[in-house]
Design an enzyme around this catalytic site. Sequence first.
Site, short mmCIF file in Angstrom:
data_model
loop_
_atom_site.label_atom_id
_atom_site.label_comp_id
_atom_site.label_asym_id
_atom_site.label_seq_id
_atom_site.Cartn_x
_atom_site.Cartn_y
_atom_site.Cartn_z
N LYS A 180 52.95 67.18 49.29
CA LYS A 180 52.80 67.79 50.62
C LYS A 180 53.90 68.82 50.87
O LYS A 180 53.63 69.90 51.39
CB LYS A 180 52.95 66.72 51.71
CG LYS A 180 51.79 65.82 51.91
CD LYS A 180 52.15 64.77 52.97
CE LYS A 180 53.21 63.83 52.43
NZ LYS A 180 53.96 63.04 53.36
N ARG A 184 50.11 58.70 60.40
CA ARG A 184 50.19 57.72 59.32
C ARG A 184 49.51 56.41 59.69
O ARG A 184 49.47 55.50 58.87
CB ARG A 184 51.66 57.46 59.00
CG ARG A 184 52.19 58.28 57.82
CD ARG A 184 53.57 57.74 57.53
NE ARG A 184 54.13 58.09 56.27
CZ ARG A 184 54.90 59.14 56.03
NH1 ARG A 184 55.10 60.03 56.97
NH2 ARG A 184 55.46 59.31 54.86
N ARG A 243 62.36 63.27 42.08
CA ARG A 243 62.57 64.26 43.13
C ARG A 243 64.06 64.41 43.50
O ARG A 243 64.72 63.43 43.79
CB ARG A 243 61.78 63.77 44.34
CG ARG A 243 61.63 64.71 45.46
CD ARG A 243 60.37 64.43 46.20
NE ARG A 243 60.31 63.14 46.89
CZ ARG A 243 59.34 62.80 47.70
NH1 ARG A 243 58.34 63.63 47.93
NH2 ARG A 243 59.32 61.62 48.28
N ARG A 277 56.09 52.20 50.33
CA ARG A 277 55.52 53.35 51.05
C ARG A 277 54.11 53.67 50.55
O ARG A 277 53.22 53.97 51.32
CB ARG A 277 56.43 54.58 50.89
CG ARG A 277 57.69 54.48 51.73
CD ARG A 277 58.50 55.75 51.70
NE ARG A 277 59.10 56.01 50.41
CZ ARG A 277 59.19 57.19 49.84
NH1 ARG A 277 58.72 58.26 50.42
NH2 ARG A 277 59.78 57.33 48.67
P1 AMP Z 1 58.20 61.31 54.49
O1 AMP Z 1 59.31 62.30 54.30
O2 AMP Z 1 56.99 61.90 55.14
O3 AMP Z 1 57.87 60.53 53.23
O4 AMP Z 1 58.74 60.22 55.54
C1 AMP Z 1 59.87 59.43 55.27
C2 AMP Z 1 59.88 58.19 56.13
O5 AMP Z 1 59.92 58.56 57.53
C3 AMP Z 1 58.65 57.30 56.01
O6 AMP Z 1 58.72 56.42 54.90
C4 AMP Z 1 58.70 56.55 57.36
O7 AMP Z 1 59.69 55.55 57.33
C5 AMP Z 1 59.15 57.64 58.32
N1 AMP Z 1 58.00 58.38 58.90
C6 AMP Z 1 57.70 59.70 58.73
N2 AMP Z 1 56.59 60.03 59.40
C7 AMP Z 1 56.16 58.89 60.01
C8 AMP Z 1 55.03 58.57 60.84
N3 AMP Z 1 54.12 59.49 61.17
N4 AMP Z 1 54.92 57.30 61.28
C9 AMP Z 1 55.83 56.35 60.96
N5 AMP Z 1 56.90 56.58 60.18
C10 AMP Z 1 57.08 57.84 59.70
#
Ligand code: AMP
Length: 216
Positions: A14, A88, A127, A173
Amino acid sequence: MKNIIFIAPPAAGKGTQSSYLVKKYGYVHVSTGDMLREAIASGSELGNRVKNIIDQGLLVSDDIMIDLIKDKLTSIKGKPFILDGFPRTLNQAKALNEMFLNLNIDNYVAIYLEITKKLAMERSLGRVTCEKCGTGFNKYSVEKMPKKEGICDKCGGNLISRTDDNEESFNKRFDTFIKNNESIIEFYKDLNRLEIISANCTSIPTFEGIVKVIND
Ligand code: AMP
């Protein structure tokens, strides 16, 4: 050009696809993960509330996330945007739909980037990001490997891993994504907004698929 909602498991690309779209079309990239990491780095109240949750690979509560996105969408109204990491959960998807209705946002597509768990894990564990300029690299990808290990090609800064890019957190995740994903996919399918694009390849064919969809 359509606004984009990315629905994708961790490390599906993404972030990479968003950076291409920002460069080529001037999209505003709204990454909830980045917003939360910035809050943590700044030591804000929100940051302190979410730090442990993120490090464990769990989801931050819907209430916090919905408020965060509501503020953001209101502030960028009118500019084309990419939602990266939101929604999410089905609750978040429903709340987003409400926001779109209130803000008269109708020109959008939900893009599901499909990837196998094995490939996503490889990408996640490889990463690294420059702590100075934020450029992303990947130790295990021929396409995105830094020329010199641990050093940014662009500015010479140190390359660091995210604290949640470890195997245990990745597994959690990814599995959470799969668990919540089905209902979100169905939601956008029912709204006739869903496009599925494969991310089981290098980033360019995926990008070409996205370009076709946003210009349709
Ligand atoms: P990402 O960088 O998108 O992988 O997000 C990193 C972490 O942020 C995730 O593993 C969640 O803990 C939190 N997070 C990001 N977006 C959301 C969302 N829409 N709802 C809940 N937690 C989120």
